[in-house]
Design a protein around this motif. Sequence first.
Motif: not given
Length: 123
Positions: A91-108
Amino acid sequence: MTYQHPSDLHRVGQVRDLAKTEADAFLAFHAAVFRDDGVVPRKDRELVALAVATANRCAYCIDTHTRGAAEAGATGQEMTEVAFVAAAVSAGGAMAHGLLSHRLHRDQQGHAKTAPTGAHGHG
C-alpha cells in the motif's frame, strides 16, 4: 479450469532439462539464499520470502514458503503478521507511486504550457 496446480512444482526437473544452464544457476542462487548458515536465520529468510510472495501474489511461492517457514519454526501468527507487513508495504508503494504520478502530471502540465504544439517528451 484452473491455471495453478500444486503438481506444477514437480516440473522443475523437466524445465531444467530444457534450460540446464539457466535452471542450475537459478537453483544454485536459491540454495545460497535459503542456506542455514547465514547471519539471518532460516526462519526469518522464509518469513521474508513469504511476505514477498504475498505481495507478489505468487500462489506457488506462498505454498512453498508457508511450508518452509513452518518447517523453520514459524508460527501461524508470525506468518499472518508478515502478510500484513506485506500489505502495508504494498500500500505504501502504491501511495508513493501516486505521489510520482502527481508530480509527473504537474510537470507535464507545466511543460505543456511551454512546449510547441505536437511536441512529445518521451523519457
